[in-house]
Design a protein around this motif. Structure first.
Motif, PDB file in Angstrom:
ATOM      1  N   THR A 253       0.844  -1.186   0.000  1.00 50.78           N
ATOM      2  CA  THR A 253       0.000   0.000   0.000  1.00 50.78           C
ATOM      3  C   THR A 253       0.886   1.244   0.000  1.00 50.78           C
ATOM      4  O   THR A 253       2.104   1.158   0.232  1.00 50.78           O
ATOM      5  CB  THR A 253      -0.897   0.025   1.238  1.00 50.78           C
ATOM      6  N   ARG A 257       2.601  -1.016   3.741  1.00 46.22           N
ATOM      7  CA  ARG A 257       2.142  -2.273   4.329  1.00 46.22           C
ATOM      8  C   ARG A 257       1.623  -3.219   3.254  1.00 46.22           C
ATOM      9  O   ARG A 257       1.316  -2.817   2.130  1.00 46.22           O
ATOM     10  CB  ARG A 257       1.052  -1.996   5.374  1.00 46.22           C
ATOM     11  N   ASP A 280      -1.866  -4.553   6.627  1.00 45.90           N
ATOM     12  CA  ASP A 280      -2.737  -3.373   6.683  1.00 45.90           C
ATOM     13  C   ASP A 280      -4.013  -3.621   7.477  1.00 45.90           C
ATOM     14  O   ASP A 280      -5.014  -2.934   7.258  1.00 45.90           O
ATOM     15  CB  ASP A 280      -3.082  -2.895   5.271  1.00 45.90           C
TER      16      ASP A 280
END
Length: 363
Positions: A253, A257, A280
């Motif tokens: 991301t 993460r 995440d």
């Protein structure tokens, strides 16, 4: 146990709170290899107490020797993690039917642990204690749990030592918890003599390097003057990703993460799991959450090996228990509500050291 079960190779990358649970739980059914550069497990939640109180210093280092009875610990660093294999910094390649990423986050002291060898880490903790002992006034940047707990540990260990916490956030703990909790934390810090300046950070950090004793003066964005001779940044943890192969690096991301499904598998990779700070999952990143994620990931790998339904992970709702020195603390959790100092010390006074020594098989 069928021999085909033991043919399943599980490589766990990272021996922190999530990684040790996965490794221990699957040791009876799979060929487990735990990859961890540190010489011992470091009970990080007790690190701030250890920096302030030398009696705790050696206790937070727990050997990995008793963790696995069938599997093995490889003291090395993962250089490239891909679905199906892990290449180590030494050049060794580990084939894997299942990969579990439990690499945590990285930060300088006090938000992170420094040193991979036990002696080196002990030396660095001793240096921090010596600096705190020499300092005449301490500045902490960041009024999150780390900054607040560290301020209380310093003030309790060195009564009368000026300690100032500065944060641009307008409220303690970013207003995330109840007003009752924030008021109690502020009261206990005030009783310890800790000065908390909220709503105005520093435009530039002090000239003196963090963790080094040397007089300085800083002025907050709203004009508040702070004189001190030792400071620490109690924020800034990042999620390392240089060790991820192209398939996994592409999945990260914007925050760095790895996105996971309800079974804690990295999206798009059915045999790669991620637990703890590296994923995440929408919850506060705590040792408790990492441990529970390790349990669920291990249960799902066991189900894939033996056959059976997978378990969905349910993120923890927001909760916090702050240790504010040996005799103080405050917390809030949905199942208990508000926790005063006595209840917080009961929950966190020992930092569950015995539980983790038991998990790691330490005598």
């Amino acid at each position: 146990m069928a021999s085909t079960d033991m043919a399943s190779k599980v490589v766990v990358v990272g021996g922190g709170y999530g990684g040790i649970v996965v490794s221990r739980t699957l040791d009876d059914i799979a060929d487990v290899t735990l990859v961890e550069p540190r010489e011992t497990f470091v009970h990080q939640v007790a690190q701030l107490r250890a920096a302030a109180d030398p009696a705790w210093r050696e206790r937070i280092f727990i050997p990995y020797d008793g963790l696995l009875s069938r599997g093995r610990l490889v003291r090395d660093t993962a250089a490239e993690v891909r679905p199906g294999s892990v290449r180590l910094a030494s050049g060794q390649r580990l084939d894997a039917d299942y990969v579990v990423l439990a690499t945590g986050s990285a930060a300088a002291f006090p938000a992170g642990v420094e040193g991979t060898g036990r002696d080196e880490a002990l030396r660095r903790l001793s240096e921090k204690h010596a600096a705190l002992d020499r300092a005449s006034a301490v500045l902490l940047l960041g009024a999150g749990p780390t900054g607040l707990e560290f301020a209380a540990e310093i003030a309790a260990a060195w009564p009368g030592r000026p300690v100032t916490v500065v944060d641009p956030a307008p409220e303690l703990l970013s207003g995330r918890f109840t007003g009752q909790l924030r008021a109690e934390v502020a009261r206990q810090l005030g009783d310890l003599g800790v000065r908390v300046l909220l709503g105005a950070g520093l435009d530039t950090p002090p000239d003196t390097p963090a963790g080094t004793v040397g007089a300085f003066t800083v002025v907050t964005a709203d004009g508040e003057k702070v004189d001190a001779d030792l400071w620490f940044a109690c924020y800034g943890a990042t999620v390392p990703g240089a060790h991820l192969g192209p398939e996994l690096a592409a999945a990260r991301t914007p925050a760095g993460r790895l996105p996971v499904d309800e079974h804690l598998r990295v999206l798009g990779h059915e045999r790669v799991f991620a637990v703890g700070d590296v994923n995440d999952s929408p919850e506060l990143k705590t040792g408790r959450a990492a441990g529970r994620q390790g349990e669920v990931a291990a249960a799902n790998i066991r189900a894939l090996i033996e056959g059976g339904p997978l378990t969905a992970y349910e993120p923890f709702p927001d909760a916090v228990i702050l240790s504010l020195g040996p005799d103080g603390g405050a917390g809030w959790a949905p199942e208990f509500g508000f926790l005063d100092a006595a209840a917080s010390v009961q929950f966190k006074g020992t930092f569950r050291l015995g539980d983790y020594r038991g998990l790691l098989g330490a005598a």
